[in-house]
Structures are given as structure tokens and as C-alpha cells.
Design a protein around this motif. Structure first.
Motif, mmCIF file in Angstrom:
data_model
loop_
_atom_site.group_PDB
_atom_site.id
_atom_site.type_symbol
_atom_site.label_atom_id
_atom_site.label_comp_id
_atom_site.label_asym_id
_atom_site.label_seq_id
_atom_site.Cartn_x
_atom_site.Cartn_y
_atom_site.Cartn_z
ATOM 1 N N GLY A 34 0.834 -1.217 0.000
ATOM 2 C CA GLY A 34 0.000 0.000 0.000
ATOM 3 C C GLY A 34 0.858 1.253 0.000
ATOM 4 N N ASN A 35 2.114 1.104 0.453
ATOM 5 C CA ASN A 35 3.038 2.250 0.473
ATOM 6 C C ASN A 35 3.900 2.326 -0.793
ATOM 7 N N TYR A 36 3.553 1.522 -1.805
ATOM 8 C CA TYR A 36 4.439 1.375 -2.975
ATOM 9 C C TYR A 36 4.895 2.720 -3.547
ATOM 10 N N LEU A 37 3.950 3.640 -3.707
ATOM 11 C CA LEU A 37 4.293 4.913 -4.370
ATOM 12 C C LEU A 37 5.320 5.710 -3.561
ATOM 13 N N LYS A 79 11.100 -0.303 -5.193
ATOM 14 C CA LYS A 79 10.088 -0.490 -6.238
ATOM 15 C C LYS A 79 10.591 -1.468 -7.295
ATOM 16 N N GLN A 80 11.845 -1.305 -7.687
ATOM 17 C CA GLN A 80 12.426 -2.199 -8.693
ATOM 18 C C GLN A 80 12.503 -3.627 -8.180
ATOM 19 N N TYR A 81 12.840 -3.767 -6.881
ATOM 20 C CA TYR A 81 12.939 -5.123 -6.329
ATOM 21 C C TYR A 81 11.559 -5.795 -6.295
ATOM 22 N N ILE A 82 10.528 -5.023 -5.944
ATOM 23 C CA ILE A 82 9.168 -5.580 -5.921
ATOM 24 C C ILE A 82 8.785 -6.069 -7.319
ATOM 25 N N LYS A 83 9.132 -5.285 -8.316
ATOM 26 C CA LYS A 83 8.850 -5.704 -9.698
ATOM 27 C C LYS A 83 9.643 -6.973 -10.038
ATOM 28 N N TYR A 84 10.885 -7.033 -9.561
ATOM 29 C CA TYR A 84 11.728 -8.229 -9.766
ATOM 30 C C TYR A 84 11.041 -9.462 -9.169
ATOM 31 N N CYS A 85 10.467 -9.289 -7.978
ATOM 32 C CA CYS A 85 9.785 -10.417 -7.310
ATOM 33 C C CYS A 85 8.573 -10.880 -8.123
ATOM 34 N N GLN A 86 7.983 -9.938 -8.864
ATOM 35 C CA GLN A 86 6.726 -10.237 -9.561
ATOM 36 C C GLN A 86 6.934 -10.754 -10.982
ATOM 37 N N GLU A 87 8.179 -10.588 -11.505
ATOM 38 C CA GLU A 87 8.457 -11.048 -12.886
ATOM 39 C C GLU A 87 8.502 -12.569 -12.960
ATOM 40 N N LYS A 88 8.169 -13.113 -14.107
ATOM 41 C CA LYS A 88 8.233 -14.567 -14.296
ATOM 42 C C LYS A 88 9.652 -14.987 -14.678
ATOM 43 N N TYR A 141 10.619 -3.343 5.637
ATOM 44 C CA TYR A 141 9.904 -2.136 6.014
ATOM 45 C C TYR A 141 10.807 -0.946 5.684
ATOM 46 N N PRO A 142 10.702 -0.435 4.442
ATOM 47 C CA PRO A 142 11.607 0.644 4.010
ATOM 48 C C PRO A 142 11.200 1.985 4.605
ATOM 49 N N ILE A 143 11.961 3.011 4.283
ATOM 50 C CA ILE A 143 11.520 4.362 4.615
ATOM 51 C C ILE A 143 10.352 4.684 3.691
ATOM 52 N N THR A 144 9.443 5.524 4.173
ATOM 53 C CA THR A 144 8.377 6.025 3.307
ATOM 54 C C THR A 144 8.227 7.514 3.632
ATOM 55 N N GLU A 145 7.422 8.211 2.870
ATOM 56 C CA GLU A 145 7.219 9.648 3.167
ATOM 57 C C GLU A 145 6.729 9.819 4.610
ATOM 58 N N SER A 146 5.786 8.932 5.026
ATOM 59 C CA SER A 146 5.228 9.108 6.389
ATOM 60 C C SER A 146 6.169 8.542 7.442
ATOM 61 N N ALA A 147 7.140 7.740 7.022
ATOM 62 C CA ALA A 147 8.116 7.190 7.993
ATOM 63 C C ALA A 147 9.512 7.361 7.400
ATOM 64 N N PRO A 148 10.025 8.596 7.387
ATOM 65 C CA PRO A 148 11.290 8.887 6.703
ATOM 66 C C PRO A 148 12.502 8.177 7.296
ATOM 67 N N LYS A 149 12.357 7.671 8.558
ATOM 68 C CA LYS A 149 13.468 6.884 9.126
ATOM 69 C C LYS A 149 13.081 5.400 9.230
ATOM 70 N N GLY A 150 11.949 5.064 8.617
ATOM 71 C CA GLY A 150 11.402 3.716 8.769
ATOM 72 C C GLY A 150 10.399 3.728 9.902
#
Ligand code: P6P
Length: 337
Positions: A215-218, A225-234, A266-275
Motif C-alpha cells: 500500500g506504500n508502494y508509491l 520499487k524495482q525489487y518488488i517488480k523483480y519479485c513479480q516477474e516470471k 519495512y523501508p523508509i516512506t514519506e510518512s516514515a522517513p526513518k522507517g
């Protein structure tokens, strides 16, 4: 261990201690009290739906999170139980702004400090999703008999003498390490004992499960983001696409990936800039467990347990689990940021 041999947590603790002639039994005594406190908290968690212990109490913890009645019960019970064991001179908890000093004759000389998230994932309590207790134990740096200070708590994770978690799930498990591998104990309600059920857990160095709140992808860094896409590729050779599994309860997600292989992020996100996750009483104890099982735990760049803490409730980005999977997401973060 034959199928009929039951080894209880206390027998295991004493057997482990006997392998260290210089051991004085104080850590064993402390771990025994952790096990006893876990049984009491488990009893309340299991009947939470039946008595007035669900729901919020209308207060917030130091994190600004709504406190649940079970949060408070678990926090109070662990504090009282560990105070009475006399081996701990002070406790830090997610639920308390500063550490709690035990300055009485019973505990003043305790050799250890104890850090905990008493009931992690408590937002899941009211919907009957599994939750956990996470704990971390250090030898105090201040002299015995002196008052504990913040210095005793702000130690890197590499200094932990023990760490573990209790998972209140379909069964209740206690998983802990003192640096000689990790073992899992399942509570047998018929005898009221934690019994050795997962001996010397080793985590697969690869896996096909990735756990992250998409849900925090953006808001994620480009490399994530690239790693998530890597996980989803066939890709047949690497058994991709992987499966996405996210419970939203750290102990549950970590425990599943520990046993089956996988990565929790659990990466950093805008709402959690330090994680979002806390270094001292969530990430460091989990990192100790994961490394002892042969896995890896970092902030995306650096080994979690080597981070020098600067404050009690500091947060950190957290990537943990199967070594090859953590290495891969770090590679994407290096390349894409
Ligand atoms: P999100 C629970 O609140 C917790 O601290 C961890 O147990 C869990 O991994 C994480 O937060 C979930 O956070 O933002 O995905 O709901």
C-alpha cells in the motif's frame, strides 16, 4: 530427540547453561521468568474475545499509538515479573517514554537490562490476528549497584546476550537465542509448559516469499520499487514470481519467513522517513534471531546490529530474512537508490 522425549524450556535452559561452566545461572533465571510471563500473557490473549480486555483504553503510548488493554496488561506483567526475578536492573519498553529503573534491594544489583515490545501488532488483537512479544537482553555497562543509565540501553545489537520473541498464534511459541543458535518452544496447554519443538532452526538462504506493505508502494525508494517488480516477474530458474505474504504483525511475518525462507521489508516512506520499526526492541532482537539462523538483517545498506543507537525509540528501515534475498534488494537499492 525421539518423538516421545519432551524437553521443557526450563530443562533446555538449564542444559544449555551446563555447557558453560562459568555460567552463574542468572541469565537462565531471567529466561525462566520470561517464559513464565509469556504464559500469563498468553492466557489473557487467548481469552481476549471473551472478557472486557479488548479495545482501546483511550490513551496513546509514546509512539502516539492507541493503547489496547492487552498492550497495557502485557507491559505491566512483563515489568512486574522481571522486576521480581532480581536479574534485571532496568527495563525499556515501547509503551514507556523512558526506561524503568529498579532501584530497590531486590533488583538494584541486576546484571542485565531488558528491552521489549510487549505486544507487537496489537492493532490486530481485536480481529484475532496473531501478535507477538519481542525482547532483547544486554549486560549492563554501569557497575552493579549503581543506578542504570541510558548508556546501558544505547548499545549496538551486537552486544545482545539474548533475544527472542513469543508468537501468540495458532499455537503459542517462544523462540530465543543466546548466541548459540536458535530454538523454538511450543506451549503445550495440557501441561502448561513450553516444549522444544523446533531445534536449532536454520533459515533457507533463499526463498519465494516477499513481505512488504505494498500500500506504500508509491512512497518507496526507487530500488525497493524495482525489487518488488523483480519479485513479480516470471523467471523459472529463480522460481519467480514469488508469493506476497504480509500479515502486518512483525513477529508473524518474520517467523513464517524464518521457517520457510523469505524476505521481510519495512523501508523508509514519506510518512516514515526513518522507517517505522524501532531499532532497539524490534529490529535488533529480530536481527539477532535471523543471523543466528543463517539469515541477514540490514537497514538496506548496513548490518542492523552494528547501528550505534542514539535514542531509545529510534526507528530504522529494516530488511531481514534469507541472505540471498536481502543481498538482492540491497543490490537494487545500490543501483536505483
Ligand atoms: P504497517 C505493527 O503495528 C508493526 O509495528 C509491526 O508488527 C508490523 O510489521 C508493522 O507495524 C506493520 O506496519 O504500516 O504495514 O501497518
Amino acid at each position: 530427540m525421539n518423538q516421545y522425549e519432551v524437553i521443557t524450556l526450563n530443562e533446555f535452559i538449564l542444559e544449555s547453561q551446563s555447557q558453560f561452566p562459568q555460567a552463574e545461572g542468572d541469565l537462565s533465571h531471567l529466561l525462566h521468568h520470561v517464559g513464565t510471563a509469556a504464559k500469563i500473557v498468553n492466557r489473557e490473549v487467548n481469552k481476549a474475545g471473551l472478557v472486557d480486555i479488548l479495545g482501546e483504553i483511550g490513551t496513546c503510548n509514546v509512539q502516539g499509538e492507541d493503547q489496547k488493554k492487552l498492550d497495557i496488561f502485557a507491559n505491566d506483567h512483563f515489568i512486574n515479573s522481571l522486576h521480581s526475578c532480581g536479574e534485571v536492573c532496568a527495563i525499556a519498553s515501547e509503551e514507556n517514554e523512558s526506561f524503568i529503573l529498579f532501584d530497590d534491594d531486590m533488583a538494584r544489583n541486576g546484571k542485565y537490562v531488558f528491552l521489549m515490545d510487549p505486544l507487537d501488532g496489537s492493532s490486530n488483537i481485536d480481529v484475532n490476528v496473531s501478535i507477538g512479544t519481542i525482547f532483547s537482553i544486554y549486560k549492563r555497562k554501569t557497575k552493579q549497584g549503581e543506578k542504570a543509565t541510558m548508556e546501558d540501553f544505547l548499545q549496538p545489537g551486537t552486544e545482545q546476550v539474548a533475544a527472542g520473541y513469543i508468537l501468540y498464534g495458532s499455537s503459542t511459541m517462544l523462540v530465543y537465542t543466546t548466541g548459540q543458535g536458535i530454538n523454538g518452544f511450543t506451549l503445550d496447554p495440557s501441561i502448561g509448559e513450553f516444549c522444544l519443538s523446533h531445534k536449532k532452526i536454520k533459515s533457507p538462504e533463499d526463498g519465494i516469499i516477499y513481505s512488504i506493505n505494498e500500500g506504500n508502494y508509491l512512497k518507496f525508494p526507487a530500488g525497493v520499487k524495482q525489487y518488488i517488480k523483480y519479485c513479480q516477474e516470471k523467471d523459472v530458474d529463480t522460481q519467480r514470481p514469488y508469493s506476497s505474504r504480509y500479515i502486518g504483525s512483525l513477529v508473524s511475518d518474520v517467523h513464517r519467513n524464518l521457517l520457510k525462507g523469505g524476505i521481510f521489508m519495512y523501508p523508509i516512506t514519506e510518512s516514515a522517513p526513518k522507517g517505522k520499526l524501532r531499532l532497539l526492541y524490534e529490529c535488533n532482537p529480530i536481527a539477532f534471531i535471523i543471523e543466528q539462523a543463517g539469515g541477514k538483517a540490514t537497514d538496506g545498506h548496513k548490518r542492523t546490529m552494528e547501528i550505534k543507537p542514539s535514542s531509545l525509540h529510534q526507528r530504522t528501515p529494516f530488511y531481514c530474512g534469507s541472505t540471498n534475498m536481502v543481498n538482492k534488494v540491497e543490490e537494487f537499492i545500490r543501483v536505483f537508490g
